[in-house]
Design a protein around this motif. Structure first.
Motif, PDB file in Angstrom:
ATOM      1  N   THR A 103       0.840  -1.199   0.000  1.00 20.83           N
ATOM      2  CA  THR A 103       0.000   0.000   0.000  1.00 20.83           C
ATOM      3  C   THR A 103       0.878   1.254   0.000  1.00 20.83           C
ATOM      4  N   ASP A 104       0.297   2.350  -0.448  1.00 17.22           N
ATOM      5  CA  ASP A 104       0.997   3.628  -0.431  1.00 17.22           C
ATOM      6  C   ASP A 104       0.848   4.291   0.948  1.00 17.22           C
ATOM      7  N   GLN A 105       1.242   5.558   1.051  1.00 17.56           N
ATOM      8  CA  GLN A 105       1.236   6.275   2.330  1.00 17.56           C
ATOM      9  C   GLN A 105      -0.159   6.453   2.921  1.00 17.56           C
ATOM     10  N   GLN A 150      -3.700   2.910   0.270  1.00 14.23           N
ATOM     11  CA  GLN A 150      -4.292   2.394  -0.962  1.00 14.23           C
ATOM     12  C   GLN A 150      -3.352   1.363  -1.596  1.00 14.23           C
ATOM     13  N   THR A 156      -1.095  -0.624  -4.130  1.00 13.99           N
ATOM     14  CA  THR A 156      -0.305  -0.202  -5.281  1.00 13.99           C
ATOM     15  C   THR A 156      -0.123  -1.394  -6.226  1.00 13.99           C
ATOM     16  N   ASP A 161       2.876  -2.364  -6.936  1.00 19.75           N
ATOM     17  CA  ASP A 161       4.219  -2.844  -6.637  1.00 19.75           C
ATOM     18  C   ASP A 161       4.219  -4.348  -6.394  1.00 19.75           C
ATOM     19  N   GLY A 202       9.344  -1.220  -4.124  1.00 20.84           N
ATOM     20  CA  GLY A 202       8.769   0.089  -3.836  1.00 20.84           C
ATOM     21  C   GLY A 202       8.961   0.502  -2.390  1.00 20.84           C
ATOM     22  N   GLN A 203       8.345   1.619  -2.045  1.00 27.08           N
ATOM     23  CA  GLN A 203       8.518   2.231  -0.735  1.00 27.08           C
ATOM     24  C   GLN A 203       7.308   2.074   0.169  1.00 27.08           C
ATOM     25  N   GLY A 204       6.320   1.340  -0.259  1.00 26.30           N
ATOM     26  CA  GLY A 204       5.083   1.237   0.505  1.00 26.30           C
ATOM     27  C   GLY A 204       5.182   0.302   1.695  1.00 26.30           C
TER      28      GLY A 204
END
Length: 163
Positions: free
Chosen positions: A24-26, A29, A31, A33, A133-135
């Motif tokens: 998930t993103d920040q 939600q 993603t 990824d 990714g960064q999530g």
């Protein structure tokens, strides 16, 4: 690397266990990824070498900083000394890896790459995931209890009985 753990805290087995793991993103939600079981996706040698190098550089960097602050630093430590260079060119990491690799390989081979469909009462299971990714990695769980009731547990929520 993320470890997803499922624990059956009930008094009976759970069956038809299904775990959906995603990034998930920040704002939470999902993603696109990649998020897959790590077994077979990573080199344990490279991962260990990278982690050890980072840890050693951090430790030696702290020692070097503290030594430079000492009032006696100018007497015992030349200004142009670079202890960090010793870590980067050191043979310590390969020597430590040679000692640790057999055990690390055994742990890697024993890693789960899927969740079981049945989990006995009081038992836990885990799968390590690799996520790009960064999530943040999250998981939603579906299962049936011993009476055949269907349950869904969305990330961060208590289980909910479904029809």
């Amino acid at each position: 690397m993320w470890t997803i753990k499922v624990h059956n805290g009930s008094k009976g087995p759970i069956t038809d266990l299904s775990v959906n793991v995603y990034v998930t993103d920040q704002v939470g939600q999902p993603t696109e990824d990649e998020c897959v079981p790590a077994k077979g996706r990573i080199s344990i040698e490279q991962l260990t070498r990278d982690l050890m190098g980072q840890a050693m550089r951090g430790g030696i960097g702290a020692v070097e900083d503290q030594a430079r602050r000492s009032p006696l630093a100018s007497l015992f430590m030349p200004n142009d000394i670079n202890l960090m260079g010793l870590v980067d060119s050191s043979s310590m990491i390969p020597d430590i890896l040679n000692l640790a690799m057999p055990t690390l390989r055994q742990h890697m081979q024993a890693m789960n790459d899927t969740f079981p469909t049945v989990l006995p009462a009081g038992q836990s299971t885990a799968v390590v995931y690799f996520a790009a990714g960064q999530g943040q990695v999250q998981a939603d769980i579906k299962f049936d209890d011993e009476a055949g009731n269907h349950w869904v547990r969305l990330f961060g929520q208590p289980p909910v009985l479904t029809e």
